[in-house]
Every structure is written in structure tokens, then in C-alpha cells.
Design a protein around this motif. Structure first.
Motif, PDB file in Angstrom:
ATOM      1  N   LEU A   1     -17.581  48.057   3.164  1.00 23.14           N
ATOM      2  CA  LEU A   1     -17.468  47.072   2.108  1.00 23.14           C
ATOM      3  C   LEU A   1     -17.793  45.701   2.672  1.00 23.14           C
ATOM      4  O   LEU A   1     -17.250  45.311   3.720  1.00 23.14           O
ATOM      5  N   PRO A   2     -18.635  44.931   2.013  1.00 26.07           N
ATOM      6  CA  PRO A   2     -18.937  43.600   2.532  1.00 26.07           C
ATOM      7  C   PRO A   2     -17.728  42.670   2.471  1.00 26.07           C
ATOM      8  O   PRO A   2     -17.601  41.751   3.270  1.00 26.07           O
ATOM      9  N   LEU A   3     -16.846  42.921   1.524  1.00 26.34           N
ATOM     10  CA  LEU A   3     -15.629  42.125   1.366  1.00 26.34           C
ATOM     11  C   LEU A   3     -14.457  43.092   1.232  1.00 26.34           C
ATOM     12  O   LEU A   3     -14.063  43.470   0.132  1.00 26.34           O
ATOM     13  N   ARG A   4     -13.900  43.486   2.357  1.00 29.06           N
ATOM     14  CA  ARG A   4     -12.831  44.468   2.307  1.00 29.06           C
ATOM     15  C   ARG A   4     -11.488  43.849   1.932  1.00 29.06           C
ATOM     16  O   ARG A   4     -10.647  44.494   1.324  1.00 29.06           O
ATOM     17  N   TYR A   5     -11.279  42.597   2.268  1.00 27.63           N
ATOM     18  CA  TYR A   5      -9.983  41.973   2.000  1.00 27.63           C
ATOM     19  C   TYR A   5     -10.140  40.637   1.286  1.00 27.63           C
ATOM     20  O   TYR A   5      -9.686  39.602   1.784  1.00 27.63           O
ATOM     21  N   PRO A   6     -10.789  40.612   0.116  1.00 29.51           N
ATOM     22  CA  PRO A   6     -10.850  39.347  -0.622  1.00 29.51           C
ATOM     23  C   PRO A   6      -9.453  38.944  -1.097  1.00 29.51           C
ATOM     24  O   PRO A   6      -8.588  39.795  -1.316  1.00 29.51           O
ATOM     25  N   ARG A   7      -9.227  37.654  -1.211  1.00 25.79           N
ATOM     26  CA  ARG A   7      -7.903  37.196  -1.655  1.00 25.79           C
ATOM     27  C   ARG A   7      -7.682  37.483  -3.137  1.00 25.79           C
ATOM     28  O   ARG A   7      -6.579  37.837  -3.540  1.00 25.79           O
ATOM     29  N   LYS A   8      -8.728  37.308  -3.928  1.00 25.47           N
ATOM     30  CA  LYS A   8      -8.588  37.516  -5.376  1.00 25.47           C
ATOM     31  C   LYS A   8      -9.825  38.206  -5.933  1.00 25.47           C
ATOM     32  O   LYS A   8     -10.942  37.952  -5.465  1.00 25.47           O
ATOM     33  N   ILE A   9      -9.588  39.062  -6.915  1.00 21.34           N
ATOM     34  CA  ILE A   9     -10.665  39.617  -7.728  1.00 21.34           C
ATOM     35  C   ILE A   9     -10.348  39.270  -9.176  1.00 21.34           C
ATOM     36  O   ILE A   9      -9.378  39.756  -9.749  1.00 21.34           O
ATOM     37  N   LEU A  10     -11.146  38.374  -9.739  1.00 21.88           N
ATOM     38  CA  LEU A  10     -10.966  37.958 -11.124  1.00 21.88           C
ATOM     39  C   LEU A  10     -12.086  38.569 -11.956  1.00 21.88           C
ATOM     40  O   LEU A  10     -13.268  38.442 -11.609  1.00 21.88           O
ATOM     41  N   CYS A  11     -11.723  39.226 -13.033  1.00 22.94           N
ATOM     42  CA  CYS A  11     -12.712  39.848 -13.907  1.00 22.94           C
ATOM     43  C   CYS A  11     -12.703  39.147 -15.256  1.00 22.94           C
ATOM     44  O   CYS A  11     -11.642  38.970 -15.871  1.00 22.94           O
ATOM     45  N   SER A  12     -13.868  38.737 -15.687  1.00 20.80           N
ATOM     46  CA  SER A  12     -13.976  38.102 -16.988  1.00 20.80           C
ATOM     47  C   SER A  12     -13.686  39.111 -18.088  1.00 20.80           C
ATOM     48  O   SER A  12     -14.121  40.264 -18.024  1.00 20.80           O
ATOM     49  N   GLY A  13     -12.940  38.669 -19.089  1.00 21.71           N
ATOM     50  CA  GLY A  13     -12.810  39.461 -20.304  1.00 21.71           C
ATOM     51  C   GLY A  13     -14.168  39.518 -20.994  1.00 21.71           C
ATOM     52  O   GLY A  13     -15.194  39.186 -20.389  1.00 21.71           O
ATOM     53  N   PRO A  14     -14.237  39.918 -22.241  1.00 21.96           N
ATOM     54  CA  PRO A  14     -15.536  40.091 -22.904  1.00 21.96           C
ATOM     55  C   PRO A  14     -16.392  38.840 -22.766  1.00 21.96           C
ATOM     56  O   PRO A  14     -15.933  37.731 -23.014  1.00 21.96           O
ATOM     57  N   ASN A  15     -17.656  39.040 -22.382  1.00 22.31           N
ATOM     58  CA  ASN A  15     -18.538  37.897 -22.166  1.00 22.31           C
ATOM     59  C   ASN A  15     -19.948  38.149 -22.678  1.00 22.31           C
ATOM     60  O   ASN A  15     -20.852  37.376 -22.390  1.00 22.31           O
ATOM     61  N   TYR A  16     -20.141  39.255 -23.391  1.00 17.09           N
ATOM     62  CA  TYR A  16     -21.405  39.541 -24.058  1.00 17.09           C
ATOM     63  C   TYR A  16     -21.090  39.851 -25.517  1.00 17.09           C
ATOM     64  O   TYR A  16     -20.246  40.701 -25.810  1.00 17.09           O
ATOM     65  N   THR A  17     -21.788  39.185 -26.427  1.00 19.58           N
ATOM     66  CA  THR A  17     -21.529  39.383 -27.860  1.00 19.58           C
ATOM     67  C   THR A  17     -21.715  40.837 -28.261  1.00 19.58           C
ATOM     68  O   THR A  17     -20.924  41.385 -29.039  1.00 19.58           O
ATOM     69  N   ASP A  18     -22.752  41.491 -27.708  1.00 17.79           N
ATOM     70  CA  ASP A  18     -23.022  42.867 -28.119  1.00 17.79           C
ATOM     71  C   ASP A  18     -21.925  43.820 -27.642  1.00 17.79           C
ATOM     72  O   ASP A  18     -21.612  44.806 -28.332  1.00 17.79           O
ATOM     73  N   HIS A  19     -21.326  43.530 -26.493  1.00 16.64           N
ATOM     74  CA  HIS A  19     -20.230  44.391 -26.021  1.00 16.64           C
ATOM     75  C   HIS A  19     -19.005  44.227 -26.908  1.00 16.64           C
ATOM     76  O   HIS A  19     -18.355  45.224 -27.264  1.00 16.64           O
ATOM     77  N   LEU A  20     -18.665  42.997 -27.276  1.00 16.30           N
ATOM     78  CA  LEU A  20     -17.507  42.799 -28.138  1.00 16.30           C
ATOM     79  C   LEU A  20     -17.753  43.441 -29.501  1.00 16.30           C
ATOM     80  O   LEU A  20     -16.837  44.027 -30.098  1.00 16.30           O
ATOM     81  N   ALA A  21     -18.990  43.387 -29.980  1.00 23.35           N
ATOM     82  CA  ALA A  21     -19.317  43.998 -31.271  1.00 23.35           C
ATOM     83  C   ALA A  21     -19.133  45.513 -31.223  1.00 23.35           C
ATOM     84  O   ALA A  21     -18.627  46.114 -32.181  1.00 23.35           O
ATOM     85  N   GLU A  22     -19.543  46.159 -30.103  1.00 24.07           N
ATOM     86  CA  GLU A  22     -19.391  47.605 -30.032  1.00 24.07           C
ATOM     87  C   GLU A  22     -17.919  48.009 -29.942  1.00 24.07           C
ATOM     88  O   GLU A  22     -17.570  49.151 -30.214  1.00 24.07           O
ATOM     89  N   MET A  23     -17.055  47.048 -29.538  1.00 24.09           N
ATOM     90  CA  MET A  23     -15.614  47.298 -29.503  1.00 24.09           C
ATOM     91  C   MET A  23     -14.940  46.893 -30.808  1.00 24.09           C
ATOM     92  O   MET A  23     -13.715  46.913 -30.920  1.00 24.09           O
ATOM     93  N   GLY A  24     -15.764  46.508 -31.820  1.00 23.86           N
ATOM     94  CA  GLY A  24     -15.247  46.194 -33.143  1.00 23.86           C
ATOM     95  C   GLY A  24     -14.717  44.791 -33.312  1.00 23.86           C
ATOM     96  O   GLY A  24     -13.958  44.524 -34.253  1.00 23.86           O
TER      97      GLY A  24
END
Length: 268
Positions: free
Chosen positions: A44-67
């Protein structure tokens, strides 16, 4: 051979922690005549990162497919993944439980790796804090996401849905930001058993990479090596009624950045 200035670093995280000094060295390094490495073992290039932050929905088409749809005053929000146990490298297995149907889903994403930390970073300055880019697959368990046995304000169980072991396959490299160019002009694709499931340009993001970095820095102090996953386009399993099973192979690629490929296996 690497420039002498790079000797002594224990890994990519150590490089990121000294990014202000290392980046100019890397940019000026003459790589055309660098020797070919014949034998190596990827990690793994980053085996021990301090934080992993994941964006919630950020594409209109993805949010649309989730209703759902974005409101006019949309602001990005984030959830966290465990910074070590969720990570799995290219070629390793994504482990699922064999005795229950968690509705395991794929989400191919571009991820940015912070090189210069900071707090309350402006959008205009944000890309200057990006050390590089990589590829992730935000494996999601759809079944346990909504809890029916708790009071209504607390029904969303983000840890159960997003925090499982091996739930973040990570590509084997971090590409320096200056080699990527415009992060809003990259093709993200996901294939399951060779079948194309997701294919979209990062130009379709609702919030740009710069805006995500800025928004995240308003919530927490960003540190070198932090990973920010930037959201996924449409084509996930939940929108298709199709989920991952043992034996499936998932490959996520981002144009000019790399790819990560993993097989799904039952946890022993």
C-alpha cells in the motif's frame, strides 16, 4: 536511482510529511535514464494515513439513481473510514461475510492525497495542498446502512455501511499532482467481471476537488497523507439491483492516475 535527497524516507507517508521539500526534488528529477526495477513487491502506498475522508454524494447522476436530488444550497459532507483496517491493496481480496446478505456494492472514485496540511483552506488555494492523486473503490454495505431498531434521528449506521475491513481498495501508487493536470477532466470507470458499470468524467462532480479540500478543512485540520475520496458517479450496484458475491472481480480505473483490481472472497 532516486535522487540522493530522497534517501532515508521510509515510505510515501514520510514523503508526504515533507512534501514542501520533496516535491521540487521530484519535479526536477530526470527519470528518463532511471534504471528499470526488475524485482519488487508492491505494498500500500499509504499504509497508515491519519485520516480517510470520503465525500458523500458528489455526482448528480449517482444521487438520481439513489432516488434523490441536490438542493440549491448543497454543501459537501463527509464520512470516515478506519484509516488502516479498511485499506486493501491492489490484487488483494475484498472480504465479505458468507452467512449474510450485506448487499455489498462498488463505488469507483478518484482520491486526492494531501501533501500540505492546513485548516480553513480557501478553494482558490486548495489544489496547492494536493500532493497527488490515486484510485479507490469505496466498498459499501447497503443492507446494514439503515437501522430499524433505533430512534428515527439515528437510523443511518455509517460505520456498518462504510467501515468494514477491506472496504477501501487503494491503487498501488500516488501520482504527483503536476503529472495529473486538471483533476476535473479525468475518466472514472468501474468494471465488474469485465463488464463496464461506471463511466463518467470528473467534470460531472457537483463540488470540485478544490471545493472538497476546502470544505473538509473547515471541519478538521488536514494533515499530510490524508486521503479524500471525491465521490462516485452513477452505475453502482444499488441502482441496478445487483451486488457483489464471492468470486467477482472489480476493477476501478481513473484516466492518467491508475487502477485498482480486487477479487471478492468470503471471510474465513
Amino acid at each position: 536511482m532516486a535522487p540522493s535527497e530522497l534517501e532515508g524516507y521510509s515510505g510515501v507517508l514520510a514523503v508526504m510529511e515533507d512534501w514542501a521539500r520533496v516535491a521540487p526534488v521530484l519535479r526536477s528529477a530526470a527519470l528518463d535514464d532511471a534504471p528499470v526495477v526488475d524485482s519488487y513487491v508492491l505494498d500500500l502506498p499509504l499504509r497508515y494515513p491519519r485520516k480517510i475522508l470520503c465525500s458523500g454524494p458528489n455526482y448528480t447522476d449517482h444521487l438520481a439513481e439513489m432516488g434523490e436530488s441536490f438542493g440549491a444550497e448543497w454543501r459537501p459532507y463527509f464520512f470516515l473510514k478506519p484509516p488502516t483496517t479498511s485499506l486493501v491493496m491492489d490484487g488483494e481480496a475484498v472480504l465479505i461475510e458468507g452467512d449474510r446478505d450485506d448487499r455489498v456494492d462498488w463505488e469507483g472514485e478518484l482520491a486526492v492525497v494531501i501533501g500540505i496540511g492546513g485548516r480553513n483552506i480557501s478553494p482558490d488555494a486548495a489544489l496547492g495542498h494536493a500532493g497527488g492523486y490515486t484510485v479507490v473503490n469505496d466498498i459499501s454495505l447497503r443492507a446494514p446502512h439503515r437501522r430499524d431498531d433505533v430512534p428515527a434521528p439515528f437510523v443511518w449506521d455509517w460505520l456498518a455501511s462504510k467501515g468494514a475491513d477491506t472496504s477501501l481498495p487503494l491503487a498501488s501508487g500516488v501520482v504527483p499532482s503536476w503529472l495529473v493536470g486538471d483533476p476535473q477532466d479525468l475518466l472514472v470507470q468501474t468494471r465488474v467481471n469485465g463488464e463496464l458499470m461506471q463511466s463518467a468524467s470528473t467534470s460531472l462532480m457537483v463540488c470540485t476537488v478544490a471545493e472538497l479540500i476546502s470544505a473538509a478543512s473547515e471541519l478538521v485540520t488536514l494533515e499530510p497523507g490524508d486521503i479524500i475520496a471525491t465521490g462516485t458517479p452513477s452505475g453502482v450496484g444499488a441502482g441496478r439491483g445487483r451486488f457483489l458475491a464471492a468470486g467477482d472481480e472489480v476493477e476501478v480505473s481513473v484516466e492518467g492516475v491508475g487502477r485498482v483490481r480486487n477479487q471478492v472472497r468470503v471471510r474465513q
